[in-house]
Design a protein around this motif. Structure first.
Motif: not given
Length: 241
Positions: A15, A50, A56, A80, A83
Protein backbone atom coordinates in the motif's frame (compact mmCIF):
# COMPACT_ATOMS: atom_id res chain seq x y z
CA UNK A 1 11.17 21.02 -1.90
CA UNK A 2 8.28 20.63 0.54
CA UNK A 3 7.43 17.13 1.65
CA UNK A 4 4.21 15.19 2.04
CA UNK A 5 3.12 14.16 5.50
CA UNK A 6 4.65 10.83 6.59
CA UNK A 7 2.59 7.73 5.87
CA UNK A 8 0.99 6.03 8.88
CA UNK A 9 3.32 3.74 10.79
CA UNK A 10 2.62 0.08 10.13
CA UNK A 11 1.08 0.67 6.68
CA UNK A 12 1.44 -2.42 4.49
CA UNK A 13 4.52 -2.02 2.22
CA UNK A 14 2.49 -2.72 -0.92
CA UNK A 15 0.00 0.00 0.00
CA UNK A 16 2.86 2.37 0.86
CA UNK A 17 4.54 1.82 -2.53
CA UNK A 18 1.28 2.52 -4.31
CA UNK A 19 0.65 5.72 -2.32
CA UNK A 20 4.20 6.97 -2.95
CA UNK A 21 3.63 6.47 -6.69
CA UNK A 22 0.30 8.33 -6.52
CA UNK A 23 1.99 11.23 -4.73
CA UNK A 24 4.71 11.37 -7.38
CA UNK A 25 2.11 11.52 -10.15
CA UNK A 26 0.31 14.29 -8.25
CA UNK A 27 3.57 16.26 -7.95
CA UNK A 28 4.33 15.72 -11.64
CA UNK A 29 0.89 17.04 -12.59
CA UNK A 30 1.48 20.35 -10.82
CA UNK A 31 -2.22 20.45 -9.97
CA UNK A 32 -3.83 21.48 -6.72
CA UNK A 33 -6.29 19.05 -5.12
CA UNK A 34 -9.24 21.11 -6.34
CA UNK A 35 -7.99 21.17 -9.92
CA UNK A 36 -7.14 17.47 -9.76
CA UNK A 37 -10.68 16.78 -8.59
CA UNK A 38 -12.12 18.81 -11.46
CA UNK A 39 -10.05 16.98 -14.06
CA UNK A 40 -10.63 13.44 -12.76
CA UNK A 41 -14.18 13.55 -11.41
CA UNK A 42 -13.07 12.39 -7.96
CA UNK A 43 -13.54 14.82 -5.08
CA UNK A 44 -10.65 16.56 -3.34
CA UNK A 45 -11.57 14.78 -0.09
CA UNK A 46 -11.36 11.42 -1.89
CA UNK A 47 -7.91 12.24 -3.25
CA UNK A 48 -6.82 13.28 0.25
CA UNK A 49 -7.71 9.80 1.49
CA UNK A 50 -5.90 8.18 -1.44
CA UNK A 51 -2.73 10.22 -0.79
CA UNK A 52 -2.46 9.22 2.87
CA UNK A 53 -3.12 5.52 2.28
CA UNK A 54 -6.45 5.46 4.07
CA UNK A 55 -8.26 4.36 0.92
CA UNK A 56 -6.93 2.42 -2.06
CA UNK A 57 -7.88 4.51 -5.07
CA UNK A 58 -10.15 2.84 -7.66
CA UNK A 59 -8.72 1.81 -11.01
CA UNK A 60 -10.56 4.58 -12.89
CA UNK A 61 -9.08 7.29 -10.65
CA UNK A 62 -5.57 5.90 -11.06
CA UNK A 63 -5.98 5.73 -14.84
CA UNK A 64 -7.23 9.32 -14.95
CA UNK A 65 -4.28 10.60 -12.90
CA UNK A 66 -1.76 8.64 -15.00
CA UNK A 67 -3.28 10.06 -18.18
CA UNK A 68 -2.81 13.63 -16.92
CA UNK A 69 0.97 13.23 -16.72
CA UNK A 70 1.48 10.68 -19.50
CA UNK A 71 2.56 7.92 -17.10
CA UNK A 72 2.38 4.23 -17.93
CA UNK A 73 -1.03 3.16 -16.58
CA UNK A 74 -0.07 -0.53 -16.66
CA UNK A 75 2.72 -0.08 -14.12
CA UNK A 76 0.60 2.07 -11.83
CA UNK A 77 -2.30 -0.38 -12.04
CA UNK A 78 0.06 -3.20 -11.09
CA UNK A 79 1.00 -1.30 -7.94
CA UNK A 80 -2.67 -0.65 -7.22
CA UNK A 81 -3.55 -4.34 -7.58
CA UNK A 82 -0.70 -5.29 -5.27
CA UNK A 83 -2.03 -2.83 -2.69
CA UNK A 84 -5.52 -4.26 -3.09
CA UNK A 85 -4.25 -7.81 -2.57
CA UNK A 86 -2.56 -6.71 0.63
CA UNK A 87 -6.00 -5.89 2.00
CA UNK A 88 -6.99 -9.55 2.10
CA UNK A 89 -5.52 -9.40 5.59
CA UNK A 90 -7.14 -7.35 8.33
CA UNK A 91 -6.35 -3.67 7.63
CA UNK A 92 -8.76 -1.56 9.71
CA UNK A 93 -7.14 1.73 8.70
CA UNK A 94 -7.29 1.16 4.93
CA UNK A 95 -10.35 0.96 2.71
CA UNK A 96 -10.93 -0.53 -0.72
CA UNK A 97 -12.77 1.67 -3.18
CA UNK A 98 -14.07 0.15 -6.42
CA UNK A 99 -16.50 2.87 -7.49
CA UNK A 100 -16.37 6.68 -7.74
CA UNK A 101 -16.90 8.19 -4.27
CA UNK A 102 -20.37 9.45 -3.41
CA UNK A 103 -21.29 11.98 -0.69
CA UNK A 104 -22.10 10.19 2.53
CA UNK A 105 -23.11 11.13 6.05
CA UNK A 106 -21.48 9.49 9.04
CA UNK A 107 -18.39 7.25 9.31
CA UNK A 108 -16.81 6.01 6.08
CA UNK A 109 -14.40 3.44 7.52
CA UNK A 110 -15.02 -0.06 6.18
CA UNK A 111 -13.91 -2.92 8.45
CA UNK A 112 -13.23 -6.03 6.45
CA UNK A 113 -12.63 -9.54 7.71
CA UNK A 114 -11.63 -12.71 5.83
CA UNK A 115 -14.32 -15.05 4.55
CA UNK A 116 -13.30 -17.76 6.94
CA UNK A 117 -14.07 -15.50 9.89
CA UNK A 118 -17.72 -15.55 8.87
CA UNK A 119 -17.99 -19.32 9.10
CA UNK A 120 -15.50 -20.12 11.84
CA UNK A 121 -16.73 -21.71 15.04
CA UNK A 122 -15.79 -21.30 18.64
CA UNK A 123 -12.26 -22.55 18.00
CA UNK A 124 -11.59 -19.72 15.55
CA UNK A 125 -12.89 -17.17 18.03
CA UNK A 126 -10.42 -18.42 20.63
CA UNK A 127 -7.64 -18.23 18.05
CA UNK A 128 -8.61 -14.67 17.19
CA UNK A 129 -8.51 -13.68 20.84
CA UNK A 130 -5.01 -15.15 21.20
CA UNK A 131 -3.88 -13.32 18.06
CA UNK A 132 -5.24 -10.04 19.42
CA UNK A 133 -3.30 -10.47 22.65
CA UNK A 134 -0.12 -11.13 20.64
CA UNK A 135 -0.57 -8.18 18.28
CA UNK A 136 -1.76 -5.63 20.85
CA UNK A 137 1.76 -4.60 21.97
CA UNK A 138 2.79 -4.20 18.31
CA UNK A 139 -0.20 -1.97 17.65
CA UNK A 140 0.74 0.11 20.68
CA UNK A 141 4.32 0.40 19.40
CA UNK A 142 3.02 1.47 15.98
CA UNK A 143 1.12 4.33 17.59
CA UNK A 144 4.25 5.44 19.42
CA UNK A 145 6.18 5.30 16.14
CA UNK A 146 3.52 7.41 14.44
CA UNK A 147 3.93 10.08 17.11
CA UNK A 148 7.68 10.11 16.49
CA UNK A 149 7.34 10.21 12.69
CA UNK A 150 4.90 13.12 12.74
CA UNK A 151 6.95 15.20 15.18
CA UNK A 152 7.68 18.67 13.81
CA UNK A 153 10.86 20.71 13.88
CA UNK A 154 10.76 24.02 15.74
CA UNK A 155 11.06 26.92 13.29
CA UNK A 156 11.93 30.58 13.87
CA UNK A 157 11.75 33.67 11.68
CA UNK A 158 15.02 35.56 11.24
CA UNK A 159 14.27 38.26 8.70
CA UNK A 160 16.99 39.57 6.42
CA UNK A 161 16.76 41.53 3.19
CA UNK A 162 19.13 40.67 0.38
CA UNK A 163 19.10 42.11 -3.13
CA UNK A 164 15.75 43.67 -2.40
CA UNK A 165 14.16 40.37 -1.31
CA UNK A 166 13.12 39.25 2.17
CA UNK A 167 14.27 35.95 3.67
CA UNK A 168 13.34 34.40 7.01
CA UNK A 169 16.14 31.85 7.42
CA UNK A 170 14.26 28.62 6.65
CA UNK A 171 14.48 28.39 2.86
CA UNK A 172 15.65 30.52 -0.06
CA UNK A 173 13.23 29.04 -2.60
CA UNK A 174 11.35 31.29 -4.98
CA UNK A 175 9.75 28.56 -7.07
CA UNK A 176 8.65 25.60 -4.93
CA UNK A 177 4.95 24.80 -5.22
CA UNK A 178 3.21 24.49 -1.86
CA UNK A 179 -0.36 23.60 -0.97
CA UNK A 180 -2.47 22.27 1.89
CA UNK A 181 -1.17 19.14 3.66
CA UNK A 182 2.47 19.72 2.74
CA UNK A 183 5.12 20.43 5.37
CA UNK A 184 8.77 21.27 5.80
CA UNK A 185 11.13 24.27 5.99
CA UNK A 186 9.70 25.77 2.80
CA UNK A 187 6.29 25.96 4.47
CA UNK A 188 7.88 27.55 7.56
CA UNK A 189 9.54 30.12 5.29
CA UNK A 190 6.17 30.84 3.70
CA UNK A 191 4.55 31.27 7.12
CA UNK A 192 7.27 33.69 8.22
CA UNK A 193 6.89 35.78 5.06
CA UNK A 194 3.12 35.85 5.45
CA UNK A 195 3.55 36.98 9.04
CA UNK A 196 6.04 39.62 7.95
CA UNK A 197 3.58 40.92 5.33
CA UNK A 198 0.75 41.16 7.87
CA UNK A 199 -1.17 38.01 6.96
CA UNK A 200 -1.30 35.73 10.01
CA UNK A 201 -0.79 32.02 9.17
CA UNK A 202 -1.16 30.97 12.81
CA UNK A 203 1.84 29.20 14.33
CA UNK A 204 5.07 28.98 12.36
CA UNK A 205 5.21 25.19 12.53
CA UNK A 206 6.11 24.21 8.97
CA UNK A 207 2.70 22.61 8.40
CA UNK A 208 0.47 23.95 5.61
CA UNK A 209 -2.94 23.88 7.25
CA UNK A 210 -6.22 25.84 6.91
CA UNK A 211 -4.91 28.98 8.65
CA UNK A 212 -1.91 29.14 6.34
CA UNK A 213 -4.15 28.60 3.32
CA UNK A 214 -6.41 31.47 4.42
CA UNK A 215 -3.39 33.74 4.86
CA UNK A 216 -2.13 32.80 1.37
CA UNK A 217 -5.53 33.62 -0.14
CA UNK A 218 -5.58 37.00 1.65
CA UNK A 219 -2.08 37.76 0.36
CA UNK A 220 -3.05 36.76 -3.18
CA UNK A 221 -6.09 39.05 -3.01
CA UNK A 222 -3.98 41.95 -1.75
CA UNK A 223 -1.42 41.49 -4.54
CA UNK A 224 -4.10 40.82 -7.19
CA UNK A 225 -2.76 37.38 -8.02
CA UNK A 226 -4.68 34.28 -9.05
CA UNK A 227 -6.57 33.24 -5.91
CA UNK A 228 -6.24 29.50 -5.32
CA UNK A 229 -4.59 29.21 -1.89
CA UNK A 230 -1.61 27.54 -3.53
CA UNK A 231 1.91 28.98 -3.55
CA UNK A 232 4.01 29.23 -6.69
CA UNK A 233 6.60 31.62 -8.18
CA UNK A 234 4.21 34.60 -8.34
CA UNK A 235 3.16 34.33 -4.69
CA UNK A 236 6.76 33.83 -3.58
CA UNK A 237 7.79 36.96 -5.54
CA UNK A 238 5.02 39.02 -3.95
CA UNK A 239 5.91 37.93 -0.42
CA UNK A 240 9.66 38.29 -0.81
CA UNK A 241 9.46 41.66 -2.58
Amino acid sequence: MARWRPLPAGLDPAVARFVVQLRKLKDDSGLSLSRLAAKTGYSASSWERYFVGRTVAPAAAVEALAALVGADPVRVEALREAAARALTQLQPDVEMCDDPPEPTVGPSRAWRFGRTALTAGAGALVGAAVTLLVLWPKAFDAKKQALVVTARTAYTCTYKQRDGLWYAGNSTTTTDFLEVDMWGPEVAELQCLLQHAGFSPGAVDGSFGPLTETAVIDAQKAHRLDIDGRVGPQTWAALRG
